[in-house]
Design a protein around this motif. Sequence first.
Motif, PDB file in Angstrom:
ATOM      1  N   SER A 132     -28.616   6.057  72.340  1.00 39.63           N
ATOM      2  CA  SER A 132     -29.214   5.239  73.179  1.00 39.63           C
ATOM      3  C   SER A 132     -30.929   5.249  72.921  1.00 39.63           C
ATOM      4  O   SER A 132     -31.679   4.140  73.366  1.00 39.63           O
ATOM      5  N   PHE A 133     -31.411   6.158  72.203  1.00 36.82           N
ATOM      6  CA  PHE A 133     -32.768   5.930  71.830  1.00 36.82           C
ATOM      7  C   PHE A 133     -32.699   4.759  70.887  1.00 36.82           C
ATOM      8  O   PHE A 133     -33.895   4.186  71.055  1.00 36.82           O
ATOM      9  N   HIS A 135     -31.207   2.072  70.845  1.00 42.04           N
ATOM     10  CA  HIS A 135     -30.893   0.766  71.473  1.00 42.04           C
ATOM     11  C   HIS A 135     -32.013   0.519  72.225  1.00 42.04           C
ATOM     12  O   HIS A 135     -32.487  -0.666  72.307  1.00 42.04           O
ATOM     13  N   SER A 136     -32.754   1.492  72.602  1.00 43.88           N
ATOM     14  CA  SER A 136     -34.134   1.162  73.396  1.00 43.88           C
ATOM     15  C   SER A 136     -35.072   0.906  72.341  1.00 43.88           C
ATOM     16  O   SER A 136     -36.095  -0.100  72.596  1.00 43.88           O
ATOM     17  N   PRO A 141     -34.052  -0.665  76.863  1.00 42.74           N
ATOM     18  CA  PRO A 141     -34.149   0.461  77.401  1.00 42.74           C
ATOM     19  C   PRO A 141     -33.056   0.687  78.228  1.00 42.74           C
ATOM     20  O   PRO A 141     -32.575  -0.401  79.049  1.00 42.74           O
ATOM     21  N   MET A 142     -32.675   1.787  78.507  1.00 43.23           N
ATOM     22  CA  MET A 142     -31.476   1.977  79.563  1.00 43.23           C
ATOM     23  C   MET A 142     -31.727   3.523  80.208  1.00 43.23           C
ATOM     24  O   MET A 142     -32.594   3.950  80.127  1.00 43.23           O
ATOM     25  N   LYS A 143     -30.636   3.714  81.088  1.00 42.29           N
ATOM     26  CA  LYS A 143     -30.831   4.984  81.873  1.00 42.29           C
ATOM     27  C   LYS A 143     -29.469   5.872  81.380  1.00 42.29           C
ATOM     28  O   LYS A 143     -28.520   5.190  81.061  1.00 42.29           O
ATOM     29  N   ARG A 162     -36.666  12.124  74.182  1.00 43.99           N
ATOM     30  CA  ARG A 162     -35.786  10.981  74.859  1.00 43.99           C
ATOM     31  C   ARG A 162     -36.419   9.738  75.398  1.00 43.99           C
ATOM     32  O   ARG A 162     -35.973   8.592  75.160  1.00 43.99           O
ATOM     33  N   GLY A 163     -37.664   9.765  75.764  1.00 43.70           N
ATOM     34  CA  GLY A 163     -38.353   8.730  76.623  1.00 43.70           C
ATOM     35  C   GLY A 163     -39.484   7.851  75.623  1.00 43.70           C
ATOM     36  O   GLY A 163     -39.796   7.066  76.261  1.00 43.70           O
ATOM     37  N   ASN A 167     -36.428   4.906  77.465  1.00 38.21           N
ATOM     38  CA  ASN A 167     -35.426   5.195  78.247  1.00 38.21           C
ATOM     39  C   ASN A 167     -35.821   6.139  79.285  1.00 38.21           C
ATOM     40  O   ASN A 167     -36.833   6.818  79.446  1.00 38.21           O
ATOM     41  N   SER A 168     -34.785   6.198  80.283  1.00 36.15           N
ATOM     42  CA  SER A 168     -34.988   7.010  81.785  1.00 36.15           C
ATOM     43  C   SER A 168     -33.842   8.052  82.052  1.00 36.15           C
ATOM     44  O   SER A 168     -32.809   7.403  82.146  1.00 36.15           O
ATOM     45  N   GLU A 187     -28.897  -3.412  85.228  1.00 28.83           N
ATOM     46  CA  GLU A 187     -29.359  -2.444  84.240  1.00 28.83           C
ATOM     47  C   GLU A 187     -28.094  -1.769  83.571  1.00 28.83           C
ATOM     48  O   GLU A 187     -27.137  -1.924  83.986  1.00 28.83           O
TER      49      GLU A 187
END
Length: 304
Positions: A132-133, A135-136, A141-143, A162-163, A167-168, A187
């Motif tokens: 996920s990181f 990808h952001s 960015p994603m949740k 992580r943020g 990302n959230s 999203e």
Amino acid sequence: MTRGLKGAVEYAAAYVLLKCFGSMPRNVAYAAAEIVAWTGFHLARRQRRAGLQNLRMAMPQLTDAERIRILRGSFRNLGRLLVEFSHFPQLNKTNISSYVVYDGFENYSESVRRGKGVIFLTAHFGAWELSSFSHSIYGHPMKFVVRETDNPRVERLISRYRGLGGNSPIRRKNASRELLKALHNNETVGILVDQNTTRDEGAFVDFFGIPAATTTSVARLALRTGAAVIPGLLIWDERTGTHRLRFDPPLDLIDTGDRTRDIIENTQMFNCVLESYVRKYPDQWLWIHRRWKTRPEGAPSLYG
């Protein structure tokens, strides 16, 4: 005071570990992670026993030596995760492609164009935090749903890393409402579906031929919102020394109108997809988790 001291020690250990590995050149960090993995394999007796028991149940055709080899690889995978997570502050749009490459990005982009949201069906596989990181960092960015640690200071430290790419995290206790809102806004959300859950929160569907208490959240959300469900997993390529972020085509969901049955059938399909990846790359999955801990009513425990 004892609890406070314990929390402070845990935070200090996590902070020093991340900063120490993050300051090392990657080749040195990987070498150090090999030592950590070797030490963990030999010292973490409870986790080693759980991992070997899981492998005996899931892959009875293997020899003991083969299972030990896979489990050692699983510990090595955790070492890679530590290296990648600690280096998050150093990743950016100019260097991310040196470490993570897309495979099947068109499956994601086409699903976004549908306009109903995207759910990444994912697992504790490969260096999962990096999936996920990265990808952001690539600009998407994603949740994602997280289960908070018991130590608030450690949780804040992890969340800060992580943020860094935008990302959230969504806290598990507030997940349903926030996930629905995100999907209605087209999203992308990520949900780890490979961990044991309770009878109340999941359903028993087969995983490696064994009934496994599995979250039904992905099936429920997808059927309710029409969101695309894309298997998304980060695969380590030993040959190139890079990670491959694989996005499969969206899964064809079963939607007969019988909601209870559809949820079960789709959740079973999701487990089959994950099982196929674990069978192909067995040393990249988290075998030390007691995946089959929750048992159907009246069934005996599978762990001693």
